[in-house]
Design a protein around this motif. Structure first.
Motif, PDB file in Angstrom:
ATOM      1  N   GLN A   1       6.543   0.856 -13.578  1.00 37.16           N
ATOM      2  CA  GLN A   1       7.846  -0.306 -13.974  1.00 37.16           C
ATOM      3  C   GLN A   1       8.707  -0.840 -12.743  1.00 37.16           C
ATOM      4  OE1 GLN A   1      10.649   1.991 -16.443  1.00 37.16           O
ATOM      5  NE2 GLN A   1      10.871   0.286 -17.806  1.00 37.16           N
ATOM      6  N   ASN A   2       8.869  -2.128 -13.101  1.00 33.29           N
ATOM      7  CA  ASN A   2       9.340  -2.950 -11.683  1.00 33.29           C
ATOM      8  C   ASN A   2      11.025  -2.415 -11.529  1.00 33.29           C
ATOM      9  OD1 ASN A   2       7.126  -4.495 -11.490  1.00 33.29           O
ATOM     10  ND2 ASN A   2       7.900  -5.847 -12.845  1.00 33.29           N
ATOM     11  N   GLU A   3      11.063  -1.548 -10.598  1.00 31.54           N
ATOM     12  CA  GLU A   3      12.435  -0.893 -10.266  1.00 31.54           C
ATOM     13  C   GLU A   3      13.377  -0.648 -11.647  1.00 31.54           C
ATOM     14  OE1 GLU A   3      14.332  -4.126  -8.111  1.00 31.54           O
ATOM     15  OE2 GLU A   3      13.067  -3.875  -6.286  1.00 31.54           O
ATOM     16  N   GLY A   4      12.428   0.018 -12.502  1.00 31.07           N
ATOM     17  CA  GLY A   4      13.125   0.689 -13.718  1.00 31.07           C
ATOM     18  C   GLY A   4      13.526  -0.338 -14.762  1.00 31.07           C
ATOM     19  N   ARG A   5      13.108  -1.553 -14.506  1.00 28.06           N
ATOM     20  CA  ARG A   5      13.426  -2.482 -15.538  1.00 28.06           C
ATOM     21  C   ARG A   5      12.042  -3.043 -16.424  1.00 28.06           C
ATOM     22  NH1 ARG A   5      16.470  -4.296 -11.278  1.00 28.06           N
ATOM     23  NH2 ARG A   5      15.004  -5.948 -10.636  1.00 28.06           N
ATOM     24  N   GLY A   6      12.219  -3.625 -17.278  1.00 27.26           N
ATOM     25  CA  GLY A   6      11.117  -4.322 -17.962  1.00 27.26           C
ATOM     26  C   GLY A   6      10.255  -3.176 -18.579  1.00 27.26           C
ATOM     27  N   PRO A   7       9.194  -3.714 -19.210  1.00 25.91           N
ATOM     28  CA  PRO A   7       8.202  -2.690 -19.916  1.00 25.91           C
ATOM     29  C   PRO A   7       7.497  -1.800 -18.986  1.00 25.91           C
ATOM     30  CG  PRO A   7       7.238  -4.854 -20.104  1.00 25.91           C
ATOM     31  CD  PRO A   7       8.732  -5.338 -19.589  1.00 25.91           C
ATOM     32  N   VAL A   8       7.203  -0.618 -19.619  1.00 26.38           N
ATOM     33  CA  VAL A   8       6.267   0.355 -18.636  1.00 26.38           C
ATOM     34  C   VAL A   8       4.756  -0.168 -18.666  1.00 26.38           C
ATOM     35  CG1 VAL A   8       5.101   2.454 -18.926  1.00 26.38           C
ATOM     36  CG2 VAL A   8       7.460   2.142 -19.288  1.00 26.38           C
ATOM     37  N   ARG A   9       4.194  -0.298 -17.432  1.00 28.54           N
ATOM     38  CA  ARG A   9       2.709  -0.887 -17.352  1.00 28.54           C
ATOM     39  C   ARG A   9       1.948   0.251 -17.015  1.00 28.54           C
ATOM     40  NH1 ARG A   9       2.394  -4.106 -13.251  1.00 28.54           N
ATOM     41  NH2 ARG A   9       4.565  -3.217 -12.195  1.00 28.54           N
ATOM     42  N   PRO A  10       1.104   1.007 -18.066  1.00 30.24           N
ATOM     43  CA  PRO A  10       0.155   2.076 -17.364  1.00 30.24           C
ATOM     44  C   PRO A  10      -0.735   1.522 -16.850  1.00 30.24           C
ATOM     45  CG  PRO A  10       0.888   2.082 -19.883  1.00 30.24           C
ATOM     46  CD  PRO A  10       1.366   0.763 -19.464  1.00 30.24           C
ATOM     47  N   LYS A  11      -1.057   2.207 -15.576  1.00 26.58           N
ATOM     48  CA  LYS A  11      -2.207   1.818 -14.750  1.00 26.58           C
ATOM     49  C   LYS A  11      -3.147   2.885 -14.397  1.00 26.58           C
ATOM     50  CE  LYS A  11      -0.631  -2.204 -13.124  1.00 26.58           C
ATOM     51  NZ  LYS A  11      -1.555  -3.432 -12.677  1.00 26.58           N
ATOM     52  N   LEU A  12      -4.315   2.685 -14.481  1.00 29.45           N
ATOM     53  CA  LEU A  12      -5.469   3.667 -14.294  1.00 29.45           C
ATOM     54  C   LEU A  12      -5.804   3.628 -12.785  1.00 29.45           C
ATOM     55  CD1 LEU A  12      -7.481   5.716 -15.162  1.00 29.45           C
ATOM     56  CD2 LEU A  12      -9.084   3.619 -15.626  1.00 29.45           C
ATOM     57  N   LEU A  13      -5.661   4.778 -12.116  1.00 26.09           N
ATOM     58  CA  LEU A  13      -5.904   4.807 -10.767  1.00 26.09           C
ATOM     59  C   LEU A  13      -7.038   5.563 -10.409  1.00 26.09           C
ATOM     60  CD1 LEU A  13      -2.185   6.262  -9.722  1.00 26.09           C
ATOM     61  CD2 LEU A  13      -3.101   4.057 -10.015  1.00 26.09           C
ATOM     62  N   ASP A  14      -7.393   5.531  -9.025  1.00 24.59           N
ATOM     63  CA  ASP A  14      -8.299   6.345  -8.324  1.00 24.59           C
ATOM     64  C   ASP A  14      -9.914   6.166  -8.843  1.00 24.59           C
ATOM     65  OD1 ASP A  14      -9.594   8.092  -6.717  1.00 24.59           O
ATOM     66  OD2 ASP A  14      -8.436   9.821  -7.167  1.00 24.59           O
ATOM     67  N   PHE A  15     -10.432   5.332  -8.341  1.00 24.86           N
ATOM     68  CA  PHE A  15     -12.112   5.113  -8.620  1.00 24.86           C
ATOM     69  C   PHE A  15     -12.626   5.920  -7.519  1.00 24.86           C
ATOM     70  CE2 PHE A  15     -10.042   2.160 -11.413  1.00 24.86           C
ATOM     71  CZ  PHE A  15     -11.146   1.808 -12.397  1.00 24.86           C
ATOM     72  N   GLY A  16     -12.244   6.874  -7.162  1.00 28.32           N
ATOM     73  CA  GLY A  16     -12.783   7.625  -6.069  1.00 28.32           C
ATOM     74  C   GLY A  16     -14.160   8.275  -6.208  1.00 28.32           C
ATOM     75  N   VAL A  17     -14.456   8.668  -7.367  1.00 28.59           N
ATOM     76  CA  VAL A  17     -15.780   9.300  -7.907  1.00 28.59           C
ATOM     77  C   VAL A  17     -16.520   8.399  -8.911  1.00 28.59           C
ATOM     78  CG1 VAL A  17     -14.918  11.918  -7.096  1.00 28.59           C
ATOM     79  CG2 VAL A  17     -14.489  10.631  -9.771  1.00 28.59           C
ATOM     80  N   ALA A  18     -16.178   7.141  -8.882  1.00 31.14           N
ATOM     81  CA  ALA A  18     -16.647   6.256  -9.986  1.00 31.14           C
ATOM     82  C   ALA A  18     -18.179   6.095  -9.584  1.00 31.14           C
ATOM     83  CB  ALA A  18     -16.179   4.897  -9.980  1.00 31.14           C
ATOM     84  N   LYS A  19     -18.898   5.652 -10.759  1.00 28.53           N
ATOM     85  CA  LYS A  19     -20.497   5.195 -10.559  1.00 28.53           C
ATOM     86  C   LYS A  19     -20.763   4.028 -11.349  1.00 28.53           C
ATOM     87  CE  LYS A  19     -23.829   7.246 -12.748  1.00 28.53           C
ATOM     88  NZ  LYS A  19     -24.221   6.405 -13.542  1.00 28.53           N
TER      89      LYS A  19
END
Length: 349
Positions: A165-183
């Protein structure tokens, strides 16, 4: 069964106390100035940094000094390559990669602020069903984009989902993190490991992952997404045990406890947790269509980020669910094996 060595990483945005340190610069022409540590994982430390050329703050993940090996650098850069393949609002944007003067790899990415889904579950316990689906839908869509790009994440879990969220304002934007074991879906691994190495986090592993199979595809991410949704609604993951051996046994042999929720939604989750990969949703887009259709039938047109569910990237234009004059939003996208939501959720006409 012996306890295997797991390869995973904790959220790079997990909160850690800042420590005083001298300003260090990285990159061509000392472009990036490290300001303060903001998180750490098994592979690296994440810093808030300043891009002095673009005059913006960024996040930089730097390989740990004790992991200063060619293999670790290869794995870190493989994470960047996998994430960079996926163009979606629900993933972290990768700006650059590089090697420090000490030969340690680093990734420059967008700076995000907000709690992890794990923190939210820890604080609130069970989430209302509608809220849970609206919150997870952007992550399902991002995973679908990864599958279209030929990338399997292999480590989807609440820790790796950030509610930005931008400094607690606006809608929540879920983000998928960590492609460290991706294939890659249909090709070589992004980094080399010993055959049979277990990759991921045990609690959210599909049966094929838990057994150390190398040829997993997007259906292992479907399992993980449904396990996460189960935990959001129930307050605990579908399978728990005190040892890896007992956990694998539960994943392979036991059925998850049915949730006391709408029957159509439970059927969506239950199919995603099928023991055989062939019985699950074929990929994250198929799962997303089922969840989005259920959400539309419940009368909700937008996910938590305010993106329109009806026009989600999970729906090709010709398959967008349409309303009928009867006042029911018909869910044509749900597979015939899933009970019709029309039987359970009345929508005012």
């Amino acid at each position: 069964m012996p306890e295997p060595a797991f390869m995973t990483d904790t959220s790079e945005y997990a909160t850690v106390p800042p420590t005083a340190s001298r300003r260090v610069r990285l990159g061509p022409s000392d472009q990036y100035e490290l300001i303060e540590p903001i998180g750490e994982g098994a592979m690296g430390m994440v810093w808030r940094a300043r891009d002095t050329l673009l005059d913006i703050d960024v996040a930089i993940k730097v390989l740990r000094p004790e992991l200063d090996t060619p293999w670790a650098t290869q794995r870190l850069l493989a994470e960047a390559r996998a994430a960079a393949r996926v163009r979606h609002r629900g993933t972290v944007h990768i700006y650059a990669t590089g090697i420090t003067e000490e030969s340690r790899g680093y990734i420059v990415m967008e700076l995000l602020q907000g709690p992890s889904l794990e923190q939210v579950i820890d604080e609130r316990g069970r989430l209302p069903v509608i809220e849970a689906v609206r919150l997870l839908l952007p992550i399902v869509s991002a995973t679908g984009a990864a599958h279209l790009a030929g990338v399997v994440h292999r480590d989807i879990k609440p820790t790796n989902i950030l509610l930005a969220q931008n400094e607690g304002r606006g809608p929540v934007r879920p983000k998928l993190l960590d492609f460290g074991v991706a294939k890659l879906m249909h090709g070589r691994a992004l980094f080399e490991v010993e055959p049979g190495t277990v990759l991921g986090t045990p609690t959210y592993m599909s049966p094929e992952q838990a057994l150390g199979y190398d040829d997993v595809d997007g259906r292992c991410d479907v399992w993980a997404l449904c396990a996460v949704l189960y935990e959001m609604v129930y307050g605990a993951p579908p399978f728990e045990a005190s040892s890896y051996t007992d956990l694998v046994h539960a994943i392979l042999t036991r059925d998850p406890q049915p949730l006391d929720i709408d029957r159509a939604l439970w059927a969506v989750i239950e199919r995603g947790l099928a023991k055989e990969a062939e019985a699950r949703w074929v990929d994250a887009h198929a799962l997303g269509r089922a969840l989005a259709s259920w959400l539309l039938a419940a009368g909700y047109e937008h996910d938590v980020s305010h993106a329109a569910v009806r026009h989600s990237s999970m729906f090709p234009p010709e398959s967008i669910p349409r309303e009928r004059s009867s006042g029911w939003r018909i869910v044509d996208e749900l597979d015939a094996t899933v009970p019709s939501v029309r039987d359970h959720i009345p929508i005012a006409g």
